[in-house]
Design a protein around this motif. Sequence first.
Motif, PDB file in Angstrom:
ATOM      1  N   LYS A 198     -46.299 -75.814 -34.726  1.00 53.47           N
ATOM      2  CA  LYS A 198     -46.763 -73.971 -34.625  1.00 53.47           C
ATOM      3  C   LYS A 198     -46.972 -74.050 -35.916  1.00 53.47           C
ATOM      4  CE  LYS A 198     -43.527 -73.671 -30.437  1.00 53.47           C
ATOM      5  NZ  LYS A 198     -43.293 -73.016 -29.617  1.00 53.47           N
ATOM      6  N   ALA A 199     -46.258 -74.067 -37.410  1.00 54.80           N
ATOM      7  CA  ALA A 199     -47.246 -73.123 -38.065  1.00 54.80           C
ATOM      8  C   ALA A 199     -48.344 -74.062 -38.928  1.00 54.80           C
ATOM      9  CB  ALA A 199     -46.224 -73.978 -39.281  1.00 54.80           C
ATOM     10  N   GLU A 200     -48.552 -75.055 -37.865  1.00 58.20           N
ATOM     11  CA  GLU A 200     -50.316 -75.333 -38.343  1.00 58.20           C
ATOM     12  C   GLU A 200     -51.224 -74.872 -37.594  1.00 58.20           C
ATOM     13  OE1 GLU A 200     -50.677 -79.705 -39.628  1.00 58.20           O
ATOM     14  OE2 GLU A 200     -49.247 -79.830 -37.813  1.00 58.20           O
ATOM     15  N   VAL A 201     -50.484 -74.778 -36.443  1.00 60.25           N
ATOM     16  CA  VAL A 201     -51.815 -73.551 -35.469  1.00 60.25           C
ATOM     17  C   VAL A 201     -51.864 -72.399 -36.103  1.00 60.25           C
ATOM     18  CG1 VAL A 201     -51.540 -72.538 -32.988  1.00 60.25           C
ATOM     19  CG2 VAL A 201     -50.936 -74.992 -33.443  1.00 60.25           C
ATOM     20  N   HIS A 202     -50.803 -71.778 -36.321  1.00 63.98           N
ATOM     21  CA  HIS A 202     -50.575 -70.126 -37.064  1.00 63.98           C
ATOM     22  C   HIS A 202     -51.791 -70.398 -37.504  1.00 63.98           C
ATOM     23  CE1 HIS A 202     -49.132 -65.848 -37.364  1.00 63.98           C
ATOM     24  NE2 HIS A 202     -48.744 -66.505 -38.764  1.00 63.98           N
ATOM     25  N   GLU A 203     -51.681 -71.187 -39.342  1.00 63.29           N
ATOM     26  CA  GLU A 203     -52.412 -70.829 -39.948  1.00 63.29           C
ATOM     27  C   GLU A 203     -53.893 -70.745 -38.989  1.00 63.29           C
ATOM     28  OE1 GLU A 203     -54.346 -70.891 -43.450  1.00 63.29           O
ATOM     29  OE2 GLU A 203     -52.081 -69.685 -43.522  1.00 63.29           O
ATOM     30  N   LEU A 204     -54.586 -72.012 -38.708  1.00 61.70           N
ATOM     31  CA  LEU A 204     -56.223 -72.008 -37.533  1.00 61.70           C
ATOM     32  C   LEU A 204     -56.048 -71.214 -36.742  1.00 61.70           C
ATOM     33  CD1 LEU A 204     -55.276 -75.795 -36.116  1.00 61.70           C
ATOM     34  CD2 LEU A 204     -56.408 -74.558 -37.935  1.00 61.70           C
ATOM     35  N   VAL A 205     -54.818 -69.999 -36.318  1.00 63.70           N
ATOM     36  CA  VAL A 205     -55.484 -69.079 -35.319  1.00 63.70           C
ATOM     37  C   VAL A 205     -56.041 -68.063 -36.244  1.00 63.70           C
ATOM     38  CG1 VAL A 205     -54.444 -67.312 -34.084  1.00 63.70           C
ATOM     39  CG2 VAL A 205     -54.254 -70.157 -33.553  1.00 63.70           C
ATOM     40  N   GLU A 206     -55.327 -67.908 -37.657  1.00 66.54           N
ATOM     41  CA  GLU A 206     -56.006 -66.707 -38.831  1.00 66.54           C
ATOM     42  C   GLU A 206     -56.681 -67.174 -39.554  1.00 66.54           C
ATOM     43  OE1 GLU A 206     -53.572 -63.999 -38.985  1.00 66.54           O
ATOM     44  OE2 GLU A 206     -51.815 -64.358 -38.263  1.00 66.54           O
ATOM     45  N   GLN A 207     -57.215 -68.100 -39.535  1.00 68.93           N
ATOM     46  CA  GLN A 207     -58.566 -69.016 -40.256  1.00 68.93           C
ATOM     47  C   GLN A 207     -59.299 -67.989 -39.032  1.00 68.93           C
ATOM     48  OE1 GLN A 207     -58.579 -72.714 -41.553  1.00 68.93           O
ATOM     49  NE2 GLN A 207     -56.968 -72.153 -43.371  1.00 68.93           N
ATOM     50  N   ALA A 208     -59.435 -68.144 -38.099  1.00 68.15           N
ATOM     51  CA  ALA A 208     -60.435 -68.504 -36.867  1.00 68.15           C
ATOM     52  C   ALA A 208     -60.677 -67.033 -36.714  1.00 68.15           C
ATOM     53  CB  ALA A 208     -60.002 -68.655 -35.530  1.00 68.15           C
ATOM     54  N   SER A 209     -59.491 -65.735 -36.618  1.00 68.82           N
ATOM     55  CA  SER A 209     -59.844 -64.872 -36.763  1.00 68.82           C
ATOM     56  C   SER A 209     -60.015 -63.972 -37.585  1.00 68.82           C
ATOM     57  CB  SER A 209     -57.964 -64.327 -36.289  1.00 68.82           C
ATOM     58  OG  SER A 209     -57.437 -63.775 -35.185  1.00 68.82           O
ATOM     59  N   ALA A 248     -48.084 -65.294 -28.770  1.00 73.69           N
ATOM     60  CA  ALA A 248     -47.406 -66.358 -28.635  1.00 73.69           C
ATOM     61  C   ALA A 248     -48.414 -67.329 -27.767  1.00 73.69           C
ATOM     62  CB  ALA A 248     -46.310 -65.856 -28.474  1.00 73.69           C
ATOM     63  N   ALA A 249     -48.672 -67.582 -26.569  1.00 71.21           N
ATOM     64  CA  ALA A 249     -49.327 -68.357 -25.381  1.00 71.21           C
ATOM     65  C   ALA A 249     -50.197 -69.023 -26.237  1.00 71.21           C
ATOM     66  CB  ALA A 249     -49.865 -66.914 -24.316  1.00 71.21           C
ATOM     67  N   LEU A 250     -51.429 -68.268 -26.420  1.00 67.69           N
ATOM     68  CA  LEU A 250     -52.852 -68.244 -27.742  1.00 67.69           C
ATOM     69  C   LEU A 250     -51.665 -70.031 -28.251  1.00 67.69           C
ATOM     70  CD1 LEU A 250     -55.708 -69.274 -28.010  1.00 67.69           C
ATOM     71  CD2 LEU A 250     -55.173 -67.247 -30.369  1.00 67.69           C
ATOM     72  N   GLU A 251     -51.131 -69.364 -29.067  1.00 66.91           N
ATOM     73  CA  GLU A 251     -50.415 -70.784 -30.477  1.00 66.91           C
ATOM     74  C   GLU A 251     -49.917 -71.215 -28.889  1.00 66.91           C
ATOM     75  OE1 GLU A 251     -48.225 -68.684 -33.337  1.00 66.91           O
ATOM     76  OE2 GLU A 251     -50.034 -67.833 -33.704  1.00 66.91           O
ATOM     77  N   GLU A 252     -48.755 -71.566 -28.047  1.00 63.41           N
ATOM     78  CA  GLU A 252     -48.247 -72.186 -28.074  1.00 63.41           C
ATOM     79  C   GLU A 252     -49.417 -73.649 -26.847  1.00 63.41           C
ATOM     80  OE1 GLU A 252     -45.208 -74.594 -25.889  1.00 63.41           O
ATOM     81  OE2 GLU A 252     -45.748 -72.887 -27.658  1.00 63.41           O
ATOM     82  N   ALA A 256     -52.488 -78.588 -26.598  1.00 61.91           N
ATOM     83  CA  ALA A 256     -53.316 -79.331 -26.281  1.00 61.91           C
ATOM     84  C   ALA A 256     -53.788 -79.833 -28.081  1.00 61.91           C
ATOM     85  CB  ALA A 256     -54.511 -78.507 -26.087  1.00 61.91           C
ATOM     86  N   LEU A 257     -53.051 -80.078 -29.264  1.00 62.77           N
ATOM     87  CA  LEU A 257     -53.759 -80.601 -30.152  1.00 62.77           C
ATOM     88  C   LEU A 257     -52.804 -81.365 -30.990  1.00 62.77           C
ATOM     89  CD1 LEU A 257     -55.512 -77.777 -32.030  1.00 62.77           C
ATOM     90  CD2 LEU A 257     -56.711 -79.434 -30.684  1.00 62.77           C
ATOM     91  N   GLY A 258     -51.338 -81.102 -30.245  1.00 60.18           N
ATOM     92  CA  GLY A 258     -50.359 -81.670 -30.728  1.00 60.18           C
ATOM     93  C   GLY A 258     -49.713 -81.530 -32.373  1.00 60.18           C
ATOM     94  N   LEU A 259     -50.079 -80.165 -32.648  1.00 60.75           N
ATOM     95  CA  LEU A 259     -49.979 -80.116 -34.322  1.00 60.75           C
ATOM     96  C   LEU A 259     -48.022 -79.069 -33.691  1.00 60.75           C
ATOM     97  CD1 LEU A 259     -53.506 -78.491 -35.077  1.00 60.75           C
ATOM     98  CD2 LEU A 259     -52.138 -80.583 -35.166  1.00 60.75           C
TER      99      LEU A 259
END
Length: 107
Positions: free
Chosen positions: A22-33, A8-12, A17-20
């Motif tokens: 939360k759903a977009e950020v969650h998807e990006l984090v999944e892809q990065a993982s 949650a802290a990472l996604e926040e 920082a990116l102005g995106l």
Amino acid sequence: TQDGSEQAALEELLSNALGLEKAEVHELVEQASNQVDEATSLYEFTRVINDYYSAAQKLQLVSAMWRVAYADGKLDKYEEALIRQVAELTYVPHQDYIRSKLAARNA
């Protein structure tokens, strides 16, 4: 691995920082993982950081990593080792590494 509070802290942090959204950020984090799981070393990631980030941006990255690591109230030795390695590979001065660690711990 990250627990829920660290995730949650990472996604926040990324959302702000990116102005995106939360759903977009969650998807990006999944892809990065998935990409991280396939990586053989940190060099491929830190090379890009060194090519495009200023010294101040590198320190912001290390500071953000500390905030995520401390989000669950405890620091794992593997988290600390990873952050130290990233700081070294991106040429963040040791005094800044320590200062950002203490700031995150005391936050």
